[in-house]
Structure formats: structure tokens, C-alpha cells
Design an enzyme around this catalytic site. Structure first.
Site, mmCIF file in Angstrom:
data_model
loop_
_atom_site.group_PDB
_atom_site.id
_atom_site.type_symbol
_atom_site.label_atom_id
_atom_site.label_comp_id
_atom_site.label_asym_id
_atom_site.label_seq_id
_atom_site.Cartn_x
_atom_site.Cartn_y
_atom_site.Cartn_z
ATOM 1 N N ALA A 74 -1.845 -6.647 17.917
ATOM 2 C CA ALA A 74 -2.142 -7.932 17.282
ATOM 3 C C ALA A 74 -2.142 -7.836 15.768
ATOM 4 O O ALA A 74 -2.446 -8.799 15.078
ATOM 5 C CB ALA A 74 -3.484 -8.465 17.769
ATOM 6 N N GLY A 75 -1.836 -6.673 15.252
ATOM 7 C CA GLY A 75 -1.809 -6.529 13.800
ATOM 8 C C GLY A 75 -3.200 -6.432 13.199
ATOM 9 O O GLY A 75 -3.386 -6.660 12.010
ATOM 10 N N ASP A 128 -4.978 0.559 6.219
ATOM 11 C CA ASP A 128 -5.706 0.287 7.466
ATOM 12 C C ASP A 128 -6.821 1.304 7.682
ATOM 13 O O ASP A 128 -7.987 0.945 7.907
ATOM 14 C CB ASP A 128 -4.743 0.325 8.656
ATOM 15 N N TYR A 166 9.470 -1.627 10.089
ATOM 16 C CA TYR A 166 8.515 -1.180 9.066
ATOM 17 C C TYR A 166 9.089 -0.034 8.222
ATOM 18 O O TYR A 166 9.106 -0.099 6.991
ATOM 19 C CB TYR A 166 7.212 -0.743 9.743
ATOM 20 N N ASP A 184 0.815 -1.232 0.000
ATOM 21 C CA ASP A 184 0.000 0.000 0.000
ATOM 22 C C ASP A 184 0.838 1.266 0.000
ATOM 23 O O ASP A 184 0.328 2.344 -0.260
ATOM 24 C CB ASP A 184 -1.030 0.010 1.140
#
Ligand code: GLA
Length: 388
Positions: A126-127, A175, A225, A37
Site C-alpha cells: 500500500a506504499g 522509510d 523504481y 531521498d
């Protein structure tokens, strides 16, 4: 917790006065299209019915007061509309403050302060995007209570800006977009280069979506990341020496194979290879989902995981154990890590009548290999933010 209980908790934290208004935004699970993304690729996430509640009451002065039922030890945290810079010690309140920062950058200032109570049932770290959920619920609550002219797409962009410009994580738009624009029982097929999107029905027939949590916490800001993102930028710059491209998603696997030697750094070449093939896989996976070809979809999930593990190197022993144990079980059509990686969750498509057996077998093997239990949830796909 129901609305009444949340309102009582609100009064306990902030004292009597007018009733707060109550909002909800979900978490998200990404079906496929990972780490693309911020490279202009397509993603296929869904909003979850698990999420974050935000109760907001306006104040006449310029004070900001925050309380989270998830972090009661932090107590009521105080702030002011006149001073909201990022401070690590502010903990979770950096996310709502980041949304105010993003609004201010757009020239949108609030007439007054507010009190905000938060409660979430997404496990933190927890993603499943508890932070994006918190950003979107804050944005939605502030929009409604202060009558701001802000669209749902803006809510997503404001949340991303809060992450990038305030918290310091250079995340993509997936997200916040899937949470702000989510639809019940649908995946959001989003082109992250243009923000064009379509809803794709997630009709799993006799299967369900199983989320498997490593229960290994990680914070993205501390993870690798941002490093992955710069590795992609390095690979893009190398390819741009010859190719007229704006992002890695514009490179087909064929063109990549012909030109990959331009990327002299081997690590960057591997990262780019993941992105190029994952982008192509996601387009194919979406077509499979539309046609109801779930076995083929599951196969692409398996390939996505292998690529994230071997080329992009964002998986970990815990995620690999969950995914590889799940892939061995009868009734599992496909499994992969989901989200940023480095811990967090994996997702699998599983025959509903075999799900219990799968959870038992994977749970046993996971605990034996890792030394602590994992957790399972059946994902239900929900709508975007709403007032309760
Ligand atoms: C995190 C980021 C997203 C996306 C995923 C990986 O969840 O917030 O923007 O990059 O990782 O696909």
C-alpha cells in the site's frame, strides 16, 4: 490482536518453551519530499501507529524459524545462521534475513538462532512501508534480545542495506529512518544527504490526515523504481560536467533553469526538474507546517502531486483519481500520492468535520472510474520501535 493473542499464536507456531519478547515498529506516511531521498533532498515523513509486531525467542542452536500471521499459507519457514542468501521463494522472510545479512556485513554475528513471529496491520503493497516496518522491527528485536550495540540510526541503515544489498531495491533512507526515529505527533524533517534531522510538530488544528488507498497492489522490486534512480544519476552526471555538485538537491531551481540544457536526454531532464523543485517545495512546506500555515502546505502538496504525475511519472490512473477527486472536495486543503507511487496510497489534509463527506464522494467517484473500491484510514502519528 493484543499481546496475549500474539503469544498464543507464537506457541501454536513454534511450540512451548520460554516466553518470547514482543516488539513493535510502525509504518510511515510521507507528507512531502517524494523521490528525493536518493538525491540528497529533505523529506518530511511521519511514523504511523499502524505497523508490525515481532515476537522473538532465542534458540540454543543456529536455526532460524519464521512465521507470519499475514502469510499463514507459507507456514513455518526454516533457515540457518550459516546460510542466508536471497531467494525469491523465501518470500517475506527475505526482509528479516536481509537485516541479518546487513548485520553480518558490519561484523555483527549472533550467538545463536531464533524464532520470530510477525503480525502486521499495514496493508501490504500500500506504499505505507510495510517492508521497512518489518526490517526495523526485526532489527529492534534482534538488538534487544542479543544485546547488540546498535543505535536507532543504525536500525534505519541496516534496514536500507537489507533492501539495497539483499532484496535488490535501491531505495533511499526515508522509510527506515522515519520508522526507526519516529515520534508521536511529529514529522521527521530529514536531510537525506547528512542524516541530520529535526522533529516538527504536526499540529493540524481542526484538520486530520486522511490516507486513501488505491487498493492497487504493487511490489517495488518489480516497479520502475530502480529505473528512476538511474535516470537521476544520468541527469546528475550531465550537470556535473559544469556544476561542482554531489547530488541533485544541491541545485536550486534558478541554477537548474540556467543549466538544464546540459542534460540532453529529455526524460532525464524532466526527472531532474521534479527533484530540484520538489526539494525546494519540501523546505518551504516544512516552514509552513512550523508556522501553522496549512492552506499553503496543502497547496504545496497539490504541486508535488502534479510534478510526480507529469515530470517524474510515478503516479497512475488510480492515484490520480483519488487525488484529483479529493482536491475537488470542500474541506480538502491538499492531496498527493505518497511513497514510491505506481499504486499504493495518497494522503490528504482534510477538515475533520468534512472528512466523512470527502470519503463518501471520493469513494463513489473512485469506484465508478476504476471498478473496485478504495479504502480510507485516518493516520495517527506514532513513536519509533518499542518493546511491548
Ligand atoms: C520508497 C522508497 C523510499 C523513497 C520513496 C519515494 O518508499 O523506499 O526510499 O524513495 O519510495 O519518495
Amino acid at each position: 490482536m493484543n499481546k496475549q493473542e500474539l503469544i498464543i499464536a507464537f506457541y501454536t507456531a513454534f511450540g512451548p518453551g520460554e516466553d518470547p519478547r514482543c516488539f513493535f515498529a510502525g509504518g510511515r506516511v510521507n507528507l512531502i519530499g517524494e523521490h528525493v531521498d536518493y538525491n540528497g533532498g529533505h523529506v518530511l515523513p511521519c511514523a504511523l501507529t499502524m505497523g508490525t509486531w515481532g515476537l522473538l525467542r532465542r534458540r540454543a542452536d543456529r536455526r532460524l524459524r519464521f512465521y507470519s500471521l499475514n502469510f499463514p499459507q507459507a507456514g513455518v519457514q526454516e533457515g540457518s545462521l550459516d546460510d542466508f542468501s536471497y531467494r525469491k521463494a523465501q518470500g517475506w522472510t527475505n526482509y528479516p534475513l536481509g537485516v541479518l545479512f546487513a548485520l553480518k556485513e558490519r561484523g555483527i554475528t549472533l550467538e545463536g538462532g531464533f524464532e520470530l513471529l510477525i503480525y502486521g496491520n499495514i496493508p501490504n503493497g500500500a506504499g505505507l512501508s510495510s517492508s521497512a516496518s518489518l526490517e526495523v522491527v526485526t532489527g529492534a528485536a534482534v538488538r534487544e534480545c542479543f544485546n547488540l550495540c546498535v543505535t536507532d540510526v543504525d536500525l534505519a541503515l541496516l534496514g536500507q542495506r537489507a533492501e539495497n544489498g539483499f532484496v535488490g531495491l535501491n531505495s533511499g533512507i526515508m522509510d527506515q529512518f522515519s520508522i526507526a526515529l519516529g515520534r508521536k505527533d511529529r514529522a521527521v524533517y530529514l536531510d537525506t544527504a547528512t542524516l541530520a534531522y529535526e522533529y516538527v510538530p504536526v499540529d493540524l488544528g481542526d484538520c486530520l490526515l486522511l490516507v486513501m488507498n488505491t487498493c492497487k497492489r504493487r511490489t517495488l522490486a518489480d516497479s520502475k523504481y530502480n529505473q528512476r534512480r538511474s535516470e537521476c544519476e544520468g541527469a546528475l552526471a550531465a550537470l556535473q560536467q559544469k556544476l561542482p555538485i554531489e547530488n541533485l538537491a544541491q541545485v536550486s531551481p534558478e541554477v537548474f533553469e540556467q543549466n538544464k540544457a546540459l542534460i540532453t536526454d529529455e526524460v532525464q531532464r524532466q526527472r531532474a526538474k521534479h527533484v530540484v523543485y520538489e526539494c525546494e517545495r519540501t523546505v518551504r512546506a516544512c516552514a509552513c507546517l512550523r508556522r501553522g500555515e496549512l492552506n499553503a502546505f496543502g497547496q504545496l502538496m497539490n504541486e508535488s502531486h502534479a510534478s510526480l504525475r507529469d515530470l517524474y511519472e510515478v503516479s497512475c490512473k488510480e492515484l490520480n483519481t483519488l487525488v484529483e477527486e479529493a482536491q475537488k472536495q470542500p474541506g480538502v486543503l491538499g492531496a498527493r500520492m505518497t511513497g514510491a507511487g505506481f499504486g499504493g496510497c495518497a494522503v490528504a489534509i482534510v477538515k475533520a468535520d468534512q472528512a466523512q463527506k470527502v470519503m463518501d464522494a471520493v469513494g463513489r467517484a473512485y469506484e465508478a472510474a476504476i471498478g473496485h473500491p478504495c479504502a480510507f484510514y485516518t493516520a495517527t502519528i506514532g513513536d519509533g520501535p518499542k518493546e511491548i
